[in-house]
Write a protein that holds these residues in place. Structure first.
Motif, PDB file in Angstrom:
ATOM      1  N   ARG A  97       0.848  -1.194   0.000  1.00  0.00           N
ATOM      2  CA  ARG A  97       0.000   0.000   0.000  1.00  0.00           C
ATOM      3  C   ARG A  97       0.883   1.242   0.000  1.00  0.00           C
ATOM      4  O   ARG A  97       2.023   1.199   0.470  1.00  0.00           O
ATOM      5  N   PRO A  98       0.347   2.372  -0.485  1.00  0.00           N
ATOM      6  CA  PRO A  98       1.151   3.603  -0.528  1.00  0.00           C
ATOM      7  C   PRO A  98       1.785   3.978   0.804  1.00  0.00           C
ATOM      8  O   PRO A  98       2.929   4.441   0.837  1.00  0.00           O
ATOM      9  N   ASP A  99       1.082   3.784   1.911  1.00  0.00           N
ATOM     10  CA  ASP A  99       1.646   4.132   3.220  1.00  0.00           C
ATOM     11  C   ASP A  99       2.751   3.182   3.672  1.00  0.00           C
ATOM     12  O   ASP A  99       3.441   3.452   4.651  1.00  0.00           O
ATOM     13  N   ASP A 100       2.929   2.058   2.942  1.00  0.00           N
ATOM     14  CA  ASP A 100       3.954   1.081   3.300  1.00  0.00           C
ATOM     15  C   ASP A 100       5.345   1.467   2.810  1.00  0.00           C
ATOM     16  O   ASP A 100       6.333   0.882   3.253  1.00  0.00           O
ATOM     17  N   VAL A 101       5.426   2.397   1.854  1.00  0.00           N
ATOM     18  CA  VAL A 101       6.709   2.708   1.227  1.00  0.00           C
ATOM     19  C   VAL A 101       7.036   4.196   1.354  1.00  0.00           C
ATOM     20  O   VAL A 101       6.149   5.042   1.438  1.00  0.00           O
ATOM     21  N   ALA A 102       8.324   4.484   1.344  1.00  0.00           N
ATOM     22  CA  ALA A 102       8.791   5.872   1.405  1.00  0.00           C
ATOM     23  C   ALA A 102       8.458   6.594   0.100  1.00  0.00           C
ATOM     24  O   ALA A 102       8.144   5.967  -0.919  1.00  0.00           O
ATOM     25  N   THR A 103       8.544   7.912   0.138  1.00  0.00           N
ATOM     26  CA  THR A 103       8.318   8.741  -1.044  1.00  0.00           C
ATOM     27  C   THR A 103       9.615   9.431  -1.420  1.00  0.00           C
ATOM     28  O   THR A 103      10.234  10.086  -0.583  1.00  0.00           O
ATOM     29  N   MET A 104      10.030   9.246  -2.665  1.00  0.00           N
ATOM     30  CA  MET A 104      11.173   9.986  -3.191  1.00  0.00           C
ATOM     31  C   MET A 104      10.649  11.327  -3.687  1.00  0.00           C
ATOM     32  O   MET A 104       9.662  11.363  -4.428  1.00  0.00           O
ATOM     33  N   THR A 105      11.289  12.412  -3.287  1.00  0.00           N
ATOM     34  CA  THR A 105      10.859  13.726  -3.774  1.00  0.00           C
ATOM     35  C   THR A 105      12.018  14.418  -4.489  1.00  0.00           C
ATOM     36  O   THR A 105      13.193  14.185  -4.187  1.00  0.00           O
ATOM     37  N   PHE A 106      11.641  15.263  -5.438  1.00  0.00           N
ATOM     38  CA  PHE A 106      12.586  15.977  -6.285  1.00  0.00           C
ATOM     39  C   PHE A 106      12.013  17.366  -6.554  1.00  0.00           C
ATOM     40  O   PHE A 106      10.851  17.629  -6.259  1.00  0.00           O
ATOM     41  N   ASP A 107      12.800  18.233  -7.145  1.00  0.00           N
ATOM     42  CA  ASP A 107      12.309  19.563  -7.500  1.00  0.00           C
ATOM     43  C   ASP A 107      11.116  19.484  -8.457  1.00  0.00           C
ATOM     44  O   ASP A 107      10.263  20.353  -8.457  1.00  0.00           O
ATOM     45  N   TRP A 108      11.049  18.442  -9.257  1.00  0.00           N
ATOM     46  CA  TRP A 108      10.010  18.323 -10.283  1.00  0.00           C
ATOM     47  C   TRP A 108       8.780  17.531  -9.832  1.00  0.00           C
ATOM     48  O   TRP A 108       7.751  17.560 -10.495  1.00  0.00           O
ATOM     49  N   GLY A 109       8.876  16.781  -8.723  1.00  0.00           N
ATOM     50  CA  GLY A 109       7.734  15.965  -8.301  1.00  0.00           C
ATOM     51  C   GLY A 109       8.134  14.896  -7.308  1.00  0.00           C
ATOM     52  O   GLY A 109       9.082  15.063  -6.528  1.00  0.00           O
ATOM     53  N   SER A 110       7.417  13.766  -7.337  1.00  0.00           N
ATOM     54  CA  SER A 110       7.663  12.702  -6.367  1.00  0.00           C
ATOM     55  C   SER A 110       7.356  11.336  -6.961  1.00  0.00           C
ATOM     56  O   SER A 110       6.652  11.227  -7.967  1.00  0.00           O
ATOM     57  N   THR A 111       7.886  10.304  -6.293  1.00  0.00           N
ATOM     58  CA  THR A 111       7.725   8.925  -6.750  1.00  0.00           C
ATOM     59  C   THR A 111       7.571   8.012  -5.549  1.00  0.00           C
ATOM     60  O   THR A 111       8.248   8.177  -4.536  1.00  0.00           O
ATOM     61  N   LYS A 112       6.679   7.038  -5.673  1.00  0.00           N
ATOM     62  CA  LYS A 112       6.559   5.945  -4.704  1.00  0.00           C
ATOM     63  C   LYS A 112       6.796   4.649  -5.463  1.00  0.00           C
ATOM     64  O   LYS A 112       6.105   4.363  -6.436  1.00  0.00           O
ATOM     65  N   TRP A 113       7.777   3.890  -5.032  1.00  0.00           N
ATOM     66  CA  TRP A 113       8.083   2.598  -5.658  1.00  0.00           C
ATOM     67  C   TRP A 113       7.421   1.500  -4.840  1.00  0.00           C
ATOM     68  O   TRP A 113       7.731   1.319  -3.672  1.00  0.00           O
ATOM     69  N   PHE A 114       6.506   0.753  -5.457  1.00  0.00           N
ATOM     70  CA  PHE A 114       5.750  -0.298  -4.779  1.00  0.00           C
ATOM     71  C   PHE A 114       6.387  -1.677  -4.930  1.00  0.00           C
ATOM     72  O   PHE A 114       6.275  -2.511  -4.051  1.00  0.00           O
ATOM     73  N   VAL A 115       7.019  -1.889  -6.088  1.00  0.00           N
ATOM     74  CA  VAL A 115       7.696  -3.157  -6.342  1.00  0.00           C
ATOM     75  C   VAL A 115       9.094  -2.830  -6.857  1.00  0.00           C
ATOM     76  O   VAL A 115       9.233  -2.117  -7.844  1.00  0.00           O
ATOM     77  N   THR A 116      10.105  -3.318  -6.159  1.00  0.00           N
ATOM     78  CA  THR A 116      11.491  -3.210  -6.604  1.00  0.00           C
ATOM     79  C   THR A 116      12.239  -4.433  -6.095  1.00  0.00           C
ATOM     80  O   THR A 116      11.809  -5.054  -5.115  1.00  0.00           O
ATOM     81  N   PRO A 117      13.354  -4.775  -6.727  1.00  0.00           N
ATOM     82  CA  PRO A 117      14.149  -5.893  -6.209  1.00  0.00           C
ATOM     83  C   PRO A 117      14.641  -5.637  -4.784  1.00  0.00           C
ATOM     84  O   PRO A 117      14.805  -6.579  -4.009  1.00  0.00           O
ATOM     85  N   ARG A 118      14.838  -4.382  -4.397  1.00  0.00           N
ATOM     86  CA  ARG A 118      15.301  -4.059  -3.044  1.00  0.00           C
ATOM     87  C   ARG A 118      14.182  -4.268  -2.015  1.00  0.00           C
ATOM     88  O   ARG A 118      14.444  -4.704  -0.896  1.00  0.00           O
ATOM     89  N   LEU A 119      12.942  -3.947  -2.390  1.00  0.00           N
ATOM     90  CA  LEU A 119      11.822  -4.044  -1.453  1.00  0.00           C
ATOM     91  C   LEU A 119      11.224  -5.439  -1.354  1.00  0.00           C
ATOM     92  O   LEU A 119      10.751  -5.846  -0.298  1.00  0.00           O
ATOM     93  N   ILE A 120      11.191  -6.142  -2.486  1.00  0.00           N
ATOM     94  CA  ILE A 120      10.544  -7.455  -2.520  1.00  0.00           C
ATOM     95  C   ILE A 120      11.539  -8.497  -3.014  1.00  0.00           C
ATOM     96  O   ILE A 120      11.908  -8.498  -4.196  1.00  0.00           O
ATOM     97  N   PRO A 121      11.996  -9.363  -2.141  1.00  0.00           N
ATOM     98  CA  PRO A 121      12.958 -10.389  -2.539  1.00  0.00           C
ATOM     99  C   PRO A 121      12.428 -11.206  -3.724  1.00  0.00           C
ATOM    100  O   PRO A 121      11.284 -11.638  -3.728  1.00  0.00           O
ATOM    101  N   GLY A 122      13.261 -11.345  -4.731  1.00  0.00           N
ATOM    102  CA  GLY A 122      12.886 -12.119  -5.909  1.00  0.00           C
ATOM    103  C   GLY A 122      12.224 -11.313  -7.011  1.00  0.00           C
ATOM    104  O   GLY A 122      12.036 -11.826  -8.114  1.00  0.00           O
ATOM    105  N   ALA A 123      11.846 -10.058  -6.746  1.00  0.00           N
ATOM    106  CA  ALA A 123      11.225  -9.235  -7.787  1.00  0.00           C
ATOM    107  C   ALA A 123      12.255  -8.947  -8.881  1.00  0.00           C
ATOM    108  O   ALA A 123      13.399  -8.609  -8.589  1.00  0.00           O
ATOM    109  N   SER A 124      11.836  -9.067 -10.128  1.00  0.00           N
ATOM    110  CA  SER A 124      12.763  -8.838 -11.237  1.00  0.00           C
ATOM    111  C   SER A 124      12.430  -7.563 -12.012  1.00  0.00           C
ATOM    112  O   SER A 124      13.072  -7.269 -13.012  1.00  0.00           O
TER     113      SER A 124
END
Length: 136
Positions: free
Chosen positions: A4-31
């Motif tokens: 869920r969105p509240d489960d992950v950090a938010t990356m912010t930048f001068d231009w906007g923001s990003t929430k990564w829900f699935v990444t190899p770092r967050l979910i073991p085995g994700a490709s």
């Protein structure tokens, strides 16, 4: 695994923001990586590339201009999908007063880690709300 969105950090930048829900770092085995990107009104991210991953951009809402492979920028809007080949230079610009909301995927995953090296990168911890400040 549900994320869920509240489960992950938010990356912010001068231009906007990003929430990564699935990444190899967050979910073991994700490709692959999948996240939501918000490009603020009148803002955009600079021309860049992902040397080891292809990207797919899906427009949830808003409008903007997309450049792929140093070609002529073209309009994007809700419902459009854009394929960015591996190592192709690209950029996105929000051309309206509304946020431009995108779903972005990287295959293979992991390219999002490079965003942490940009000078305007800030991390907002999970379940926190970023405060916005209007420029003078």
């Amino acid at each position: 695994m549900r994320v869920r969105p509240d489960d992950v950090a938010t990356m912010t930048f001068d231009w906007g923001s990003t929430k990564w829900f699935v990444t190899p770092r967050l979910i073991p085995g994700a490709s692959q990586s999948l996240g939501e990107v918000i490009v603020n009104p009148g803002r955009g991210h600079a021309r860049h590339n992902h040397p080891t991953a292809e990207e797919v951009i899906y427009v949830i809402s808003g409008e903007g201009l997309q450049m792929v492979d140093d070609g002529e920028p073209f309009p994007i809007k809700e419902g459009d999908a854009v394929h960015v080949p591996m190592a192709a230079f690209h950029s996105t610009l929000n051309t309206t007063w509304r946020p431009l909301r995108l779903i972005v995927t990287y295959v293979p995953g992991g390219e999002e880690a490079a965003l942490e090296q940009t000078p305007d990168f800030r991390l907002i911890e999970a379940a926190s709300v970023q405060e916005w400040e209007r420029a003078q």
